[in-house]
Design a protein around this motif. Sequence first.
Motif, PDB file in Angstrom:
ATOM      1  N   THR A 260       0.886  -1.199  -0.050  1.00  0.00           N
ATOM      2  CA  THR A 260       0.032   0.011  -0.197  1.00  0.00           C
ATOM      3  C   THR A 260       0.799   1.159   0.130  1.00  0.00           C
ATOM      4  OG1 THR A 260      -0.114   0.070   2.486  1.00  0.00           O
ATOM      5  CG2 THR A 260      -1.903  -1.235   1.289  1.00  0.00           C
ATOM      6  N   VAL A 261       0.407   2.151  -0.543  1.00  0.00           N
ATOM      7  CA  VAL A 261       1.075   3.560  -0.470  1.00  0.00           C
ATOM      8  C   VAL A 261       0.189   4.674  -0.116  1.00  0.00           C
ATOM      9  CG1 VAL A 261       2.535   3.160  -2.604  1.00  0.00           C
ATOM     10  CG2 VAL A 261       0.436   4.123  -2.809  1.00  0.00           C
ATOM     11  N   ASP A 262       0.680   5.779   0.619  1.00  0.00           N
ATOM     12  CA  ASP A 262      -0.038   6.759   1.094  1.00  0.00           C
ATOM     13  C   ASP A 262       0.532   7.922   0.160  1.00  0.00           C
ATOM     14  OD1 ASP A 262      -0.917   9.062   2.458  1.00  0.00           O
ATOM     15  OD2 ASP A 262      -0.463   8.316   4.443  1.00  0.00           O
ATOM     16  N   GLN A 263      -0.127   8.399  -0.804  1.00  0.00           N
ATOM     17  CA  GLN A 263       0.124   9.501  -1.546  1.00  0.00           C
ATOM     18  C   GLN A 263       0.300  10.715  -0.866  1.00  0.00           C
ATOM     19  OE1 GLN A 263      -2.983   9.148  -4.929  1.00  0.00           O
ATOM     20  NE2 GLN A 263      -1.501   7.846  -5.950  1.00  0.00           N
ATOM     21  N   ASP A 264      -0.483  10.955   0.301  1.00  0.00           N
ATOM     22  CA  ASP A 264      -0.440  12.160   1.076  1.00  0.00           C
ATOM     23  C   ASP A 264       1.083  12.324   1.539  1.00  0.00           C
ATOM     24  OD1 ASP A 264      -3.043  12.932   0.328  1.00  0.00           O
ATOM     25  OD2 ASP A 264      -3.804  11.892   2.177  1.00  0.00           O
ATOM     26  N   LYS A 265       1.522  11.344   1.854  1.00  0.00           N
ATOM     27  CA  LYS A 265       3.067  11.198   2.668  1.00  0.00           C
ATOM     28  C   LYS A 265       4.166  11.307   1.386  1.00  0.00           C
ATOM     29  CE  LYS A 265       2.504   8.286   6.679  1.00  0.00           C
ATOM     30  NZ  LYS A 265       2.812   7.207   7.430  1.00  0.00           N
ATOM     31  N   CYS A 266       3.743  11.147   0.397  1.00  0.00           N
ATOM     32  CA  CYS A 266       4.683  10.941  -0.499  1.00  0.00           C
ATOM     33  C   CYS A 266       5.452  12.318  -0.990  1.00  0.00           C
ATOM     34  CB  CYS A 266       4.211  10.284  -2.167  1.00  0.00           C
ATOM     35  SG  CYS A 266       5.314  10.321  -3.414  1.00  0.00           S
ATOM     36  N   CYS A 267       6.801  12.308  -0.988  1.00  0.00           N
ATOM     37  CA  CYS A 267       7.494  13.632  -1.341  1.00  0.00           C
ATOM     38  C   CYS A 267       8.043  13.715  -2.992  1.00  0.00           C
ATOM     39  CB  CYS A 267       8.512  13.855  -0.404  1.00  0.00           C
ATOM     40  SG  CYS A 267       9.839  12.713  -0.525  1.00  0.00           S
ATOM     41  N   GLY A 268       7.568  12.631  -3.418  1.00  0.00           N
ATOM     42  CA  GLY A 268       8.050  12.591  -4.917  1.00  0.00           C
ATOM     43  C   GLY A 268       9.518  12.197  -5.542  1.00  0.00           C
ATOM     44  N   ALA A 269      10.284  11.750  -4.201  1.00  0.00           N
ATOM     45  CA  ALA A 269      11.988  11.534  -4.605  1.00  0.00           C
ATOM     46  C   ALA A 269      12.067  10.500  -5.525  1.00  0.00           C
ATOM     47  CB  ALA A 269      12.270  11.047  -3.207  1.00  0.00           C
ATOM     48  N   GLY A 270      11.519   9.618  -5.892  1.00  0.00           N
ATOM     49  CA  GLY A 270      11.344   8.692  -6.886  1.00  0.00           C
ATOM     50  C   GLY A 270      12.020   7.393  -6.680  1.00  0.00           C
ATOM     51  N   SER A 271      12.562   7.119  -5.595  1.00  0.00           N
ATOM     52  CA  SER A 271      13.388   6.135  -5.035  1.00  0.00           C
ATOM     53  C   SER A 271      12.844   5.057  -5.227  1.00  0.00           C
ATOM     54  CB  SER A 271      13.843   5.921  -3.613  1.00  0.00           C
ATOM     55  OG  SER A 271      14.479   7.611  -3.099  1.00  0.00           O
ATOM     56  N   CYS A 272      11.445   4.797  -5.044  1.00  0.00           N
ATOM     57  CA  CYS A 272      10.649   3.382  -5.204  1.00  0.00           C
ATOM     58  C   CYS A 272      10.476   3.204  -6.740  1.00  0.00           C
ATOM     59  CB  CYS A 272       9.126   3.733  -4.770  1.00  0.00           C
ATOM     60  SG  CYS A 272       8.449   4.985  -5.458  1.00  0.00           S
ATOM     61  N   VAL A 273      10.643   3.864  -7.466  1.00  0.00           N
ATOM     62  CA  VAL A 273      10.588   3.562  -8.890  1.00  0.00           C
ATOM     63  C   VAL A 273      11.916   3.155  -9.532  1.00  0.00           C
ATOM     64  CG1 VAL A 273      10.359   4.874 -11.270  1.00  0.00           C
ATOM     65  CG2 VAL A 273       8.859   5.466  -9.351  1.00  0.00           C
TER      66      VAL A 273
ATOM     67  N   ARG B  79       3.462  10.202 -10.821  1.00  0.00           N
ATOM     68  CA  ARG B  79       2.713  11.050 -11.706  1.00  0.00           C
ATOM     69  C   ARG B  79       3.374  11.919 -12.466  1.00  0.00           C
ATOM     70  NH1 ARG B  79      -2.014  11.849  -7.108  1.00  0.00           N
ATOM     71  NH2 ARG B  79      -0.483  13.511  -6.629  1.00  0.00           N
ATOM     72  N   ASP B  80       3.087  12.197 -13.732  1.00  0.00           N
ATOM     73  CA  ASP B  80       3.885  13.199 -14.654  1.00  0.00           C
ATOM     74  C   ASP B  80       3.718  14.675 -13.888  1.00  0.00           C
ATOM     75  OD1 ASP B  80       4.851  11.194 -16.339  1.00  0.00           O
ATOM     76  OD2 ASP B  80       2.929  11.486 -17.892  1.00  0.00           O
TER      77      ASP B  80
ATOM     78  N   VAL C  88       3.790   9.180  -5.947  1.00  0.00           N
ATOM     79  CA  VAL C  88       3.874   7.630  -6.289  1.00  0.00           C
ATOM     80  C   VAL C  88       2.527   7.072  -6.744  1.00  0.00           C
ATOM     81  CG1 VAL C  88       3.058   6.985  -3.889  1.00  0.00           C
ATOM     82  CG2 VAL C  88       4.390   5.478  -5.393  1.00  0.00           C
ATOM     83  N   VAL C  89       2.834   6.234  -7.775  1.00  0.00           N
ATOM     84  CA  VAL C  89       1.427   5.608  -8.228  1.00  0.00           C
ATOM     85  C   VAL C  89       1.828   4.103  -7.914  1.00  0.00           C
ATOM     86  CG1 VAL C  89       0.043   4.957 -10.352  1.00  0.00           C
ATOM     87  CG2 VAL C  89       1.072   7.187  -9.862  1.00  0.00           C
ATOM     88  N   LEU C  90       1.088   3.226  -7.522  1.00  0.00           N
ATOM     89  CA  LEU C  90       1.311   1.943  -7.343  1.00  0.00           C
ATOM     90  C   LEU C  90       0.551   0.970  -8.704  1.00  0.00           C
ATOM     91  CD1 LEU C  90       2.215  -0.271  -5.245  1.00  0.00           C
ATOM     92  CD2 LEU C  90      -0.217  -0.381  -4.183  1.00  0.00           C
ATOM     93  N   LEU C  91       1.463   0.390  -9.041  1.00  0.00           N
ATOM     94  CA  LEU C  91       1.023  -0.422 -10.366  1.00  0.00           C
ATOM     95  C   LEU C  91       0.593  -1.826  -9.944  1.00  0.00           C
ATOM     96  CD1 LEU C  91       4.020   0.640 -12.555  1.00  0.00           C
ATOM     97  CD2 LEU C  91       1.666   1.702 -12.485  1.00  0.00           C
ATOM     98  N   ASP C  92       1.234  -2.310  -9.038  1.00  0.00           N
ATOM     99  CA  ASP C  92       0.890  -3.771  -8.531  1.00  0.00           C
ATOM    100  C   ASP C  92       0.907  -3.839  -7.122  1.00  0.00           C
ATOM    101  OD1 ASP C  92       0.558  -6.328  -8.523  1.00  0.00           O
ATOM    102  OD2 ASP C  92       2.350  -6.945  -9.738  1.00  0.00           O
ATOM    103  N   GLU C  93      -0.406  -4.079  -6.602  1.00  0.00           N
ATOM    104  CA  GLU C  93      -0.759  -4.260  -5.166  1.00  0.00           C
ATOM    105  C   GLU C  93      -0.146  -5.414  -4.653  1.00  0.00           C
ATOM    106  OE1 GLU C  93      -5.409  -4.786  -4.222  1.00  0.00           O
ATOM    107  OE2 GLU C  93      -4.554  -2.691  -4.241  1.00  0.00           O
ATOM    108  N   THR C  94      -0.197  -6.477  -5.534  1.00  0.00           N
ATOM    109  CA  THR C  94       0.392  -7.846  -4.987  1.00  0.00           C
ATOM    110  C   THR C  94       1.234  -8.244  -6.067  1.00  0.00           C
ATOM    111  OG1 THR C  94      -1.567  -8.688  -6.319  1.00  0.00           O
ATOM    112  CG2 THR C  94      -1.884  -8.391  -3.892  1.00  0.00           C
ATOM    113  N   PRO C  95       2.518  -7.794  -5.968  1.00  0.00           N
ATOM    114  CA  PRO C  95       3.525  -8.219  -6.772  1.00  0.00           C
ATOM    115  C   PRO C  95       4.016  -9.677  -6.492  1.00  0.00           C
ATOM    116  CG  PRO C  95       4.653  -6.743  -5.009  1.00  0.00           C
ATOM    117  CD  PRO C  95       3.067  -6.809  -5.071  1.00  0.00           C
TER     118      PRO C  95
END
Length: 64
Positions: A4-17, A27-28, A33-40
């Motif tokens: 799960t991701v909390d978009q309100d906490k995200c600072c846009g660092a991009g480390s996850c990507v 997001r452009d 952060v945008v979660l592409l797969d919640e059950t990888p």
Amino acid sequence: MKVTVDQDKCCGAGSCVLAAPDVFDQRDEDGIVVLLDETPGTALHEAVREAAEVCPAGAIEVHG
């Protein structure tokens, strides 16, 4: 594993990507952060855990 991701906490660092591009994107317009797969699949578990660890905002939670 469930992610799960909390978009309100995200600072846009991009480390996850960088750590797990098959699971996370940004997001452009603002880099949030945008979660592409919640059950990888098993092959991605290590990368997802790394993404959660390196997230400077603590916006990613890994369950299981």
